[in-house]
Structures are given as structure tokens and as C-alpha cells.
Scaffold this motif. Structure first.
Motif, PDB file in Angstrom:
ATOM      1  N   ALA A 291      -8.329  -4.599  -2.249  1.00  0.00           N
ATOM      2  CA  ALA A 291      -7.361  -3.887  -1.413  1.00  0.00           C
ATOM      3  C   ALA A 291      -7.804  -3.864   0.039  1.00  0.00           C
ATOM      4  CB  ALA A 291      -7.182  -2.453  -1.927  1.00  0.00           C
ATOM      5  N   ARG A 292      -6.860  -3.538   0.925  1.00  0.00           N
ATOM      6  CA  ARG A 292      -7.169  -3.341   2.334  1.00  0.00           C
ATOM      7  C   ARG A 292      -7.319  -1.863   2.675  1.00  0.00           C
ATOM      8  NH1 ARG A 292      -2.322  -6.566   5.002  1.00  0.00           N
ATOM      9  NH2 ARG A 292      -1.293  -5.469   3.286  1.00  0.00           N
ATOM     10  N   GLU A 293      -6.711  -1.011   1.848  1.00  0.00           N
ATOM     11  CA  GLU A 293      -6.790   0.426   2.103  1.00  0.00           C
ATOM     12  C   GLU A 293      -6.657   1.188   0.790  1.00  0.00           C
ATOM     13  OE1 GLU A 293      -4.956   3.433   5.364  1.00  0.00           O
ATOM     14  OE2 GLU A 293      -3.475   2.466   4.076  1.00  0.00           O
ATOM     15  N   ILE A 294      -7.376   2.300   0.716  1.00  0.00           N
ATOM     16  CA  ILE A 294      -7.303   3.204  -0.434  1.00  0.00           C
ATOM     17  C   ILE A 294      -6.946   4.590   0.075  1.00  0.00           C
ATOM     18  CG2 ILE A 294      -8.567   4.275  -2.338  1.00  0.00           C
ATOM     19  CD1 ILE A 294     -10.409   1.792  -2.305  1.00  0.00           C
ATOM     20  N   ILE A 295      -5.942   5.199  -0.534  1.00  0.00           N
ATOM     21  CA  ILE A 295      -5.500   6.530  -0.116  1.00  0.00           C
ATOM     22  C   ILE A 295      -5.753   7.504  -1.259  1.00  0.00           C
ATOM     23  CG2 ILE A 295      -3.543   7.949   0.623  1.00  0.00           C
ATOM     24  CD1 ILE A 295      -2.237   5.377   1.672  1.00  0.00           C
ATOM     25  N   VAL A 296      -6.436   8.598  -0.959  1.00  0.00           N
ATOM     26  CA  VAL A 296      -6.594   9.703  -1.900  1.00  0.00           C
ATOM     27  C   VAL A 296      -5.601  10.777  -1.488  1.00  0.00           C
ATOM     28  CG1 VAL A 296      -8.149  11.430  -2.868  1.00  0.00           C
ATOM     29  CG2 VAL A 296      -9.031   9.168  -2.243  1.00  0.00           C
ATOM     30  N   ARG A 297      -4.688  11.094  -2.387  1.00  0.00           N
ATOM     31  CA  ARG A 297      -3.596  12.023  -2.053  1.00  0.00           C
ATOM     32  C   ARG A 297      -3.634  13.213  -3.010  1.00  0.00           C
ATOM     33  NH1 ARG A 297       1.585   8.860  -1.761  1.00  0.00           N
ATOM     34  NH2 ARG A 297       0.680   8.246   0.254  1.00  0.00           N
TER      35      ARG A 297
END
Length: 360
Positions: A291-297
Motif C-alpha cells: 500500500a501507499r497509505e494506511i489509515i487507522v479510523r
């Protein structure tokens, strides 16, 4: 000449009733034995079979007349022979009943796991005349047990692999961050020491740099310690720990946190499991997603709290089932232990979302 006859009459009503009652009792006993869902077999004191019910015959694949006269040792698996002989001798000599899990050999040669409960049959004087055994087929239980043992051995190996991975990660964190700071501090301290030894002027900037490196080292040590036990007892601790988690410098892929305001988890155990779930999902995304980005939401929902880890990587391969790896099983176990539900799904146009739903 016969001049008469004398008839003697004896009332045998009671005897006939007794005989009829005995015959009916025997018929009932015979019916119970032959209709039983458990195998029942009787032997003499040499172990020769003197009767066997239909269930026992069907379990072993024999006709009744084929079993009569055989010894129980002829149909016992060689691996269980010694223990079977020892326990049977105990019935004969000491009239002691026994229970045993053993294998019989069916007529077709296959092994059959059974549970045997054997007892002596005594005469009026209390002397052992024969033995009777109740046999229950436990093949399905043994297969299930073997499956669980194989699974447990597999899990043990995977858990050890995870433990090794965590040890390598901690070692790398120590080497790449804290050890570098300590090396820099040692180098500058030696430089200052040489200046003092040579009676040279010490620059204030050098002392300040050492102090800065020490402070940075303390910060790195706290970061590593927080990774081992990250969540404080206070309710806002989870968000704070997640914010520190996404900022850790060793992640190959950029991570960021999106959290609703005033969101908190009151239970510290729930908070710790959620942190571990998020961390495992981030590790997996860094390792496999490309991936290019990981988001923790982390956000409120109508039913409770949703914690998601979302990446924009390659997603779940078409030939791979979601949640088939060890990491998913660990996250799922953590979710179940706090009464939550874990879900892993592909997202469009590409990527994966791991979500843990925590009920209020």
C-alpha cells in the motif's frame, strides 16, 4: 381288576407364575441386550466370547456365530494387547472391574476405537464365573481429538513464529533507534572528555547536544515500552496509544489516525485488545498489502465503536479467502474475548479494510 383310581392334585399356580415371570424377564433382558445402542459382550474366564449382541457384531463387521468362541484378544489391536490382558487378569483374579479406551480390529482389518467398561459376573458364593463388557464406539471422538491436536501443534508453531517476529522487531527497534542515540551520546561524551583532558575549551553546544540526545533516547525508550504495554488506564488512553502507534518511524508505509472527538474506551482490557488488533492489522498491511497509505479510523456508531484499519494496497487475492492467516485468527480471538465482531473485506477500487465492531 382295577376297582378305582386315586388322583393326587398339587397346586402349581405359583410355580407357573414364577416360570412365566422368569421367562418374560429373560425375554425383556434379551431384548434390552440386543436392541442396545452399545455393544455388549460376555466372556468366560479364558476370555472366550460366549455371547455378543447385534450392536457389537455390527461394530466389528462380524456375524454373531463368527464371534462366538473367539477370544477378545483375537479381535484386539496389537498395540493395546498388553494392557487388555493385564486388566482382564485383574477381573479373573481380583474381581475388579475396569474401564479402558482401546482399539479393536474389525473383520476388514480396520482399527476401531472403543470405550470398554468390563465387570465380573459372580455366582451365589461370590466367585467370579464370567465377565461382561459394555462397548461404546468412540471413533468420531478420537478423530476430532486428533484433528484438534494437529491444529494445536500447528498453532503452537505459528505462535512461536509470531513470538520470534516480535522479538526481532523489538531488537530492530532497539538497534535502529535507541542504540544509535546511545552510540551518538557515547561519541560526543568521549569528545568532551578528550577536550577536558587536553585542557581545551568545551563548547556549550556540545553539552546541549548530549542533553538533546539523552532526551531523544528517553523518548525512544518510552515509545518501545509503550509498544509492549501501550494503553494507559485512563479512558482517553487508547486514542493516545493509537496516535503514537501510527507515528512510529519504522513503518515502511505512511500511517495516519482519524478519530472522532471525545471518543474513549472505559474498559482498559477492551482498550488493550483493540490496540493489539489495530497493530496486527497495520503489521499485515505493511507486510502484504504493498500500500501507499494506511489509515487507522476510530469512530462512534449507532451500536457502539468501530475501529478500522484501511489500506489502499493490492487487496485480497481472488484465490485466497479473507481471514485465512494466523494474524486474522489472533485478531478474531481478541475480538471475541471482548464481545466484539471482526470483519475483513476488500474495498473498491483496491485495498482492504479490517474492522472491529464493539457493542456499547
Amino acid at each position: 381288576k382295577i376297582i378305582g383310581a386315586i388322583n393326587c392334585l398339587h397346586d402349581i399356580t405359583v410355580r407357573k407364575r414364577t416360570e412365566n415371570a422368569l421367562r418374560e424377564s429373560e425375554e425383556r433382558s434379551r431384548a434390552v441386550i440386543h436392541q442396545s445402542t452399545a455393544g455388549i459382550v460376555g466372556t468366560d474366564l479364558m476370555g472366550r466370547i460366549i455371547f455378543a449382541n447385534e450392536k457389537f457384531c455390527s461394530m466389528l463387521g462380524y456375524k454373531q456365530h463368527e464371534l462366538i468362541g473367539k477370544t477378545i484378544f483375537e479381535i484386539t489391536h496389537p498395540g493395546d494387547m498388553a494392557e487388555s490382558r493385564r486388566l482382564f487378569r485383574r477381573i479373573v483374579r481380583k474381581a475388579e472391574p475396569y474401564q479402558l479406551e482401546k482399539r479393536y480390529r474389525r473383520k476388514d482389518g480396520a482399527a476401531l476405537w472403543v470405550s470398554v467398561s468390563a465387570s465380573p459376573l459372580r455366582d451365589a458364593e461370590g466367585k467370579t464365573q464370567s465377565a461382561v463388557a459394555i462397548i461404546i464406539d468412540i471413533s468420531d471422538q478420537k478423530k476430532a481429538q486428533a484433528f484438534l491436536e494437529d491444529r494445536a501443534r500447528g498453532l503452537e508453531g505459528e505462535i512461536l513464529a509470531i513470538s520470534d517476529r516480535e522479538q526481532r522487531r523489538i531488537g530492530q527497534d532497539l538497534h535502529d533507534s535507541l542504540c544509535q542515540h546511545l552510540t551518538a551520546i557515547a561519541y560526543m561524551a568521549r569528545s568532551v572528555a578528550l577536550r577536558l583532558k587536553n585542557h581545551r575549551v568545551i563548547e556549550v553546544e556540545h553539552i546541549e547536544k548530549i542533553a538533546q540526545l539523552i532526551n531523544d533516547g528517553v523518548t525512544e525508550a518510552r515509545t518501545i515500552a509503550r509498544g509492549l504495554h501501550p494503553v494507559e488506564m485512563e479512558p482517553p488512553g487508547l486514542v493516545t496509544a493509537l496516535a503514537a502507534l501510527v507515528k512510529q518511524p519504522h513503518w515502511p508505509v505512511r500511517c495516519r489516525l482519524e478519530a472522532d472527538e471525545e471518543i474513549s474506551v472505559q474498559d482498559s482490557t477492551v482498550a488493550l485488545h483493540l490496540y493489539r488488533i489495530a497493530r496486527e492489522a497495520i503489521i499485515n498491511a505493511n507486510k502484504y498489502a504493498r500500500a501507499r497509505e494506511i489509515i487507522v479510523r476510530m469512530k462512534h456508531s449507532t451500536k457502539g465503536i468501530e475501529l478500522s484499519v484501511i489500506d489502499d494496497g493490492v487487496g485480497i487475492p481472488a484465490n485466497s479467502s479473507a481471514g485465512s492467516g494466523m494474524g486474522f485468527h489472533i485478531m478474531e480471538y481478541r475480538a471475541r474475548s471482548i464481545g466484539a465482531r471482526l470483519e475483513i473485506k476488500p474495498i473498491k477500487p483496491h485495498g482492504t479494510r479490517v474492522t472491529c465492531y464493539v457493542r456499547k
